[in-house]
Design an enzyme around this catalytic site. Sequence first.
Site, PDB file in Angstrom:
ATOM      1  N   ASP A   1       0.836  -1.191   0.000  1.00 35.11           N
ATOM      2  CA  ASP A   1       0.000   0.000   0.000  1.00 35.11           C
ATOM      3  C   ASP A   1       0.879   1.253   0.000  1.00 35.11           C
ATOM      4  O   ASP A   1       1.846   1.343   0.767  1.00 35.11           O
ATOM      5  CB  ASP A   1      -0.898  -0.025   1.240  1.00 35.11           C
TER       6      ASP A   1
ATOM      7  N   GLU B   1       1.709  -0.485  -5.034  1.00 34.99           N
ATOM      8  CA  GLU B   1       0.782   0.591  -5.362  1.00 34.99           C
ATOM      9  C   GLU B   1       1.689   1.807  -5.526  1.00 34.99           C
ATOM     10  O   GLU B   1       2.154   2.375  -4.531  1.00 34.99           O
ATOM     11  CB  GLU B   1      -0.230   0.811  -4.238  1.00 34.99           C
TER      12      GLU B   1
END
Length: 736
Positions: free
Chosen positions: A343, A379
């Site tokens: 993330d 990401e």
Amino acid sequence: MQAWPGSAYPLGATYDGNGTNFGLFSEGAERVELCLFGDRGKETRVDLIDVDAHVWHAYLPNIGPGQRYGYRVHGAYDPASGKRFNASKLLLDPYAKAVEGQVRWNKSVFGYDLDKREARNDDDSATSMMKGVVINPFFDWGGDRQPKIPYSESLIYEAHVKGLTQRHPAIPEEIRGTYSAIAHPAIIEHLKKLGVTAIELMPVHQFVNDSTLQDKGLSNYWGYNTIAFLAPQNTYSATGDRGQQVQEFKGMVRALHAAGIEVILDVVYNHTAEGNHLGPTLSMRGIDNAAYYRLERKDKRYYTDYTGTGNSLNVGNPHALQLIMDSLRYWVLEMHVDGFRFDLAAALAREFYDVDRLAAFFELVQQDPVVSQVKLIAEPWDVGPGGYQVGNFPPQWTEWNGKYRDTVRDFWRGEPQALGEFASRLTGSADLYEHSGRRPVASVNFVTAHDGFTMRDLVSYNEKHNDANGEDNKDGESHNRSWNCGVEGPTDDKKVLTLRARQQRNFIATLMLSQGVPMLLHGDELGRTQNGNNNGYAQDSELTWVDWESADLPLIEFTAALAKLRREHPTFRRQRFFNGRPVRREEGAPVPDIAWARPDGSQMQPEDWDSGFGRAITVFLNGDGIRERDRRGQPIDDLHFVILFNAGDEPIDMFIPDVEFSPSWDLMVDTAGKQAGGDPIKPGSTVMVEAKALVVLREHVEPEVEADHSVAASLAAGTTAVDEVPAAAPKIEVQR
């Protein structure tokens, strides 16, 4: 309580069958107490006297699995210099492998006085804190082996443990929403039907439920609020939270592996649940605030925030980096997971200030013999300056391709754009990845993900509808590149519903036929809706749970069929980029590995790509141009394909390219559902492609005559006229 010196490594609580070693890093601490809790809550404190390289440690014989514990760390309380030590706060071990309970929100868990923020708060937080748990590390893996599926053969399914399973009618109620439910045969059967090779689980590291959300009657559903990087989330356990969650998680992994499905974890190492300077003191803040968090240079009371959540982990500190790497290795070696999706991974690359692909974190991953061998998905952005880094991660990494998502959405909603952009995304985004020596599989392609509209909502809403989140519809992305097909939200209009069904199929087909690694959001294959809410992070309810009983069964079958087409034909999952050059020479003109044509069949010219002249295009894929070898080293060959795209508002007669040897074609896919099967299509003819539709043609192959294996056929084959039997059977020479 008897305590021996123990060892400074490994960190955390490690049970060896006779006792448990405890180790805690803190460079700034003046004294550290290990706090053990009995079943009735009685606290026993043990001073950790031995310190090596800033690790406080002790070995406690006869302390074993199920023991709850925490720490009290003594030292200076001087926020202006980055020190926030306060021994009245019970602190969770950052290396805890299991966590019992939840945070009970009250003023005791804060290090400052809520009414007078500059004053220190000495209320004891022990009764309000979650506790670490000593676990039993032993587990019968039963010969478990990681599937190790190549990226080129992967289909990733992003899922939420609770959201996927909470409403499944075939799963017993007592295990719904848990790791056991993910391992249930009903879920595994569905994943296998879709051809899923890897399930990517949204955060399962132990996270904290925010008080601000709880006060609104909401919760931190998504889980991007980590507090313990080695512990599986205890609320996803059907069997208990005193270490049982670890065994249950391992059982889930074992079951998925037995079905040939990999487990990828969505991990949040960029920040923790302690938030900014007004957040609680739960763990790292009270253990060594300046080591674990990135603090503002001018005033160390404040936290540098590249994540939008209040703080950023200090990846410039070797001990913070060690925590990340130890966590990654633990999940691979002890929990047998197969990869990670990071993330806001750009935040991990900010060793100093700017995003740096040569940051120490990437160097550590590159040389690590364990972590470097699993799937690593970034990401590739954060909210800091220069944070959008799609295409800029090191060669070992794959990336969520946000540009793929945006381009494909724009194409199918009819937004004017250069066709060259769409062609690039369809063929693996060479413009983003080829310059660094990466291949098409560096691109993880997706149209929808957890953050945003579901696929059904993408074709049903022009605007977000997030009122249930209690933020006046101000949260969530406002520019969704969505199109409601003429009506906002639910409708009974058959024409609109037909168009929406077609658009969902267009997105799924485009995703499955694109070069790269496809990722499907859970529930998109069965028409899941969130009623226009594109930010369901706080909605732990039927709004976000997959509604299995209302599933769009034809859409499931369509998704499974397209995944099967992709799986059976390596043309759609090449490991090298197209080059547009001939791949062989026979009679006539050479055939390139890929060719693009206008609807009239004429070849696309350089000026056509940027002219934005239309929304229809044809692509020819040469099955002979794969230039790959299979796992046994044999050359891979495939059939030729033609894909016809029409994102326009009117049907078009599209000419079939007349390739060198002029094969005939079988119509394999029509997202409009009006053409299927039938006689082969002759070369040079036209195919009518409906508005907002996609058609796939495959080189026609005459079906092989199947051998008759019946008993009658066997008997017939064995009866030969006597006069036809040779006088003497030939000898078989055996050479030794």
